[in-house]
Design an enzyme around this catalytic site. Structure first.
Site, PDB file in Angstrom:
ATOM      1  N   SER A  43       6.945  46.115  15.561  1.00 25.22           N
ATOM      2  CA  SER A  43       6.472  47.440  14.256  1.00 25.22           C
ATOM      3  C   SER A  43       5.607  45.769  12.960  1.00 25.22           C
ATOM      4  CB  SER A  43       7.439  48.754  13.466  1.00 25.22           C
ATOM      5  OG  SER A  43       7.433  49.518  14.249  1.00 25.22           O
ATOM      6  N   ASP A  94       1.301  54.615   8.588  1.00 21.85           N
ATOM      7  CA  ASP A  94       2.269  54.360   8.708  1.00 21.85           C
ATOM      8  C   ASP A  94       3.480  55.203   7.604  1.00 21.85           C
ATOM      9  OD1 ASP A  94       5.042  52.709   8.438  1.00 21.85           O
ATOM     10  OD2 ASP A  94       3.653  51.125   9.746  1.00 21.85           O
ATOM     11  N   HIS A 128       8.962  51.333   5.340  1.00 23.30           N
ATOM     12  CA  HIS A 128       8.588  50.974   6.271  1.00 23.30           C
ATOM     13  C   HIS A 128       7.278  50.272   6.781  1.00 23.30           C
ATOM     14  CE1 HIS A 128       7.335  50.937  10.970  1.00 23.30           C
ATOM     15  NE2 HIS A 128       8.170  50.005  11.158  1.00 23.30           N
TER      16      HIS A 128
END
Length: 754
Positions: free
Chosen positions: A520, A119, A189
């Site tokens: 996600s 990520d 994220h």
């Protein structure tokens, strides 16, 4: 303060003598009559406390506050210890407690399982990655923590790996200033996804002081390792390098919340990397994509990836718009401030544009499009689309607006929680129509936005998130994707402290936890559950784990009705929710599994037409058989027949492996409309663990083939049950070969939706 029409408030220490009647008289004077007061009031405190509890809206509370006889007004908030709700919704916990049957207990919270996340990196100082109570790092671990811009990276016994890869990005775009030598997450994220999968227990976690609870990942006692590949673009070369390192380091699970449209598995870094991981016994969990609700948009469709779509949970974070005409509209909103209860003028963006801005630009509140003289002191309406909701809010705030209402248009479905810089509510299309109708018929429209409110026990839930990408699988129609759905809407987890969750450079706010939405977020929820299953079944193959998740999933919501397809009133199908919502506790004991070996995956590649040269991308020393294998016989937990022509007959085979107690399983079939499905044999007897039994399903036309529905998908399911376990497989049949386009789905009154 939230929505006072549904939220309860206590008004205490009103200096009155005849308590109950006085309370009713007092409240009746606010609401207009005693009957309304009696309906609203549910407690009158008459003994040692002088006050009452009632359901009130914000305007009514504001009037009560002004009364000089009232000492205080406060909301009826929950005070008990509570958790972030995703895991309770999946029955791993209940109001902060952990029931004896919970997979959390059985798996010791994923103790010593190692989760790798590819990520944007990790914010290592987050409390979600503290190592209090952790023992020594498992000796099998071979990974490391790269330097943090030359300094030691703050890893510990929880966060045991942190690496970064940027050469692929630099090769394509050059060395940018934000390409730095660290796995530290400056985006948020990666921190969010990894803490969702394996974050530790963090009591008192909140977002800007709101929604206090205990944050924890799916496997709180797992070890975690971060692989940073996004700068912010995520390049295939870097992704593949991360896979390579993660496999060599010794991770047990890989979670990857990214994807891209690829027509061939052999030119997808994720597909190749995931195949290699699975070859080493490492399950790979991937996100389905955020291009829903358009059909055929699902990503990460390789059958060796566990592909996860997103659903809602039974918790909403809401705000309401109260219009002066009495209409109340519910939307999404997250705002720390308290509404002052005042009505403000409403103005549409296109009616407040500058001389140089077009109506189209102003309608979506593009930067520089709003005239402060027309906006100041008002609530501005902005259409969704064109740019991020947070940027719209920044535009409105700079123009002097006191609030913003984002209105979805017909083709827009996003109404997720965002961290706005302005008091904002986000309305869906139907609610947006109502407010535009009011403004079109009112000379001086007025309204107010209530404060944020957390609503629990929302029904129906889950609902498939509108943004979640849908099937069918365009790459390999014989493989149903997504496989499953998991909570992915408005998920609270750890966040970077390098930037604001609004992602606006002008926003100086920072928060240790934030809400995010997307597949996600659903992906690491499922990855956390995979870690738990790996803890109690360390020798299960990645395919067995996927099978356990799929065959125990549910297609029913908390209303005991079929899961709905997004904000529509239509029932979901296998293309929206795959096999259904994961149920971790049942997945721990599925009874039977559809297993797959490396040889099975190699045979699959032969079946889709890959030659020996292409095969070397994935595997060595395998020669395809002379007779091309039939892909419909690939031992997947779902059963899809994508080419079923009129008057034909198709037979598919599957192999079930016993992973539970001995027993006899009997088949039950819910028939797809227009198709007759028979199973042979219709019962399977297992006497020991590891025993395998084969069965065949035969598909024939039901009735007159010429009058049967053509060019449609129709759905059913197959359930094997021994009285204790239910091993369910979705059935998908396309009933024509006449078109290469995506067929229509049968309408709800003619489809068996399960």
């Amino acid at each position: 303060m939230g929505d006072y029409a549904d939220e309860m408030y206590q008004v205490s220490n009103i200096l009155l003598q005849n308590r109950t009647e006085a309370h009713i008289d007092f409240l009746g004077s606010i609401l207009g009559c005693k009957k309304k007061a009696k309906d609203a009031m549910f407690y009158s405190y008459r003994r040692h406390i002088n006050g009452f509890a009632a359901q009130l809206d914000e305007a009514e509370v504001a009037l009560i506050r002004k009364n000089p006889m009232v000492v205080t007004v406060f909301p009826n908030e929950e005070r008990q210890l509570k958790t972030t709700n995703s895991w309770d919704f999946l029955s791993l916990g209940t109001n902060g407690a952990i029931p004896p049957h919970s997979l959390w207990k059985k798996a010791r919270f994923g103790e010593d399982v190692i989760i790798g996340c590819i990520d944007t990196g990790i914010w290592p100082e987050s409390a979600s990655f503290h190592d209090q109570g952790f023992g020594p790092i498992p000796q099998r671990w071979k990974g490391r923590c790269d330097k943090d811009n030359g300094a030691p990276f703050p890893c510990n016994r929880k966060l045991i790996g942190a690496k970064y890869f940027y050469q692929g990005f630099v090769n394509r775009y050059g060395r940018r200033k934000y390409v730095v030598d660290t796995a530290r997450d400056y985006n948020g994220h990666g921190t969010h996804t990894l803490s969702t999968a394996g974050g530790n227990f963090v009591p008192g976690a909140s977002v800007f002081g709101m929604y206090n609870g205990t944050a924890r990942g799916g496997a709180p006692k797992a070890r975690v390792s971060a692989y940073k590949v996004c700068w912010p673009a995520c390049l295939d070369a870097d992704i593949l390098k991360a896979f390579d390192h993660a496999i060599d380091d010794g991770v047990d699970i890989i979670s990857i919340s990214m994807g891209g449209a690829k027509s061939n598995y052999y030119d997808s870094a994720i597909a190749i990397g995931a195949f290699t991981a699975v070859k080493h016994g490492i399950p790979v969990v991937g996100s389905a994509g955020n291009d829903g609700p358009t059909p055929g948009t699902v990503l990460n469709t390789a059958p060796w990836i566990i592909t996860v779509g997103a659903s809602t949970i039974d918790r909403d974070i809401t705000a309401y718009v109260h219009l002066q005409n009495g209409v109340r509209l519910k939307g999404k909103g997250l705002w720390k401030g308290v509404s002052d209860g005042r009505m403000y003028p409403l103005v549409r963006g296109e009616d407040a544009r500058t001389h140089s801005a077009s109506a189209a630009n102003a309608s979506v509140c593009e930067p520089g499009s709003l005239d402060p003289k027309k906006v100041k002191g008002k609530i501005v309406l902005c259409l969704s689309g064109s740019l991020t909701p947070m940027l719209k809010g920044e535009t409105a705030a700079r123009a002097g607006a006191v609030g913003m209402i984002i209105c979805n248009h017909r083709t827009s479905s996003d109404a997720s929680i965002h961290h706005h810089v302005l008091h904002t509510v986000h309305l869906n299309y139907i609610e947006a129509l109502a407010i535009y109708a009011y403004m079109n018929t009112t000379k001086n429209p007025m309204g107010l936005i209530t404060s944020t409110k957390v609503e629990l026990g929302v029904k129906p839930a889950p609902v498939v998130a509108d943004f979640s990408s849908r099937g069918p699988n365009k790459n390999t129609p014989e493989i149903l994707k997504p496989d499953i759905i998991a909570p992915g809407a408005d998920i609270m987890a750890a966040f970077t402290e390098a930037q604001s969750p609004s992602l606006l450079p002008s926003d100086v706010r920072r928060t240790k936890y934030a809400f995010m939405s997307g597949t996600s977020m659903a992906c690491p929820v499922a990855a956390g559950v995979v870690a738990l299953l790996k803890a109690i079944h360390p020798h299960w193959s990645p395919a067995a784990i996927r099978s356990a998740l799929m065959t125990t999933a549910t297609t029913l919501s908390n209303t005991n009705a079929p899961i709905l397809d997004g904000t529509s009133s239509f029932e979901g199908t296998p293309f929206t929710n795959g096999a259904g919502l994961i149920r971790p506790n049942l997945a721990a004991d599925p009874g039977l599994v559809y297993d797959l070996s490396l040889r099975d995956y190699e045979t699959f590649l032969c079946a889709i037409g890959y030659n020996q040269t292409i095969m070397k991308t994935f595997t060595d020393n395998y020669t395809c058989p002379l007779v091309k294998p039939n892909i419909v016989n690939f031992n997947y937990p779902s059963i899809t027949v994508p080419a079923f022509s009129a008057g034909s007959s198709v037979t598919v085979s599957r192999l079930l492996k016993n992973v539970g107690s001995p027993g006899t399983y009997v088949a039950q079939i819910h028939q797809p409309l227009g198709v007759l499905v028979s199973v042979k044999p219709n019962n399977l007897q297992f006497t020991k663990i590891g025993e395998e039994r084969k069965f065949e399903l035969t598909f024939t036309w039901a009735g007159n083939a010429t009058s049967a529905p053509h060019d449609v998908y129709t759905f059913g399911d197959l359930i094997w049950s021994d009285g204790k376990h239910k091993v369910r497989s979705p059935i998908v049949v396309r009933t024509t070969l006449a078109s290469n386009s995506i067929p229509k789905q049968l309408s709800l009154d003619t489809t068996i939706n399960l």
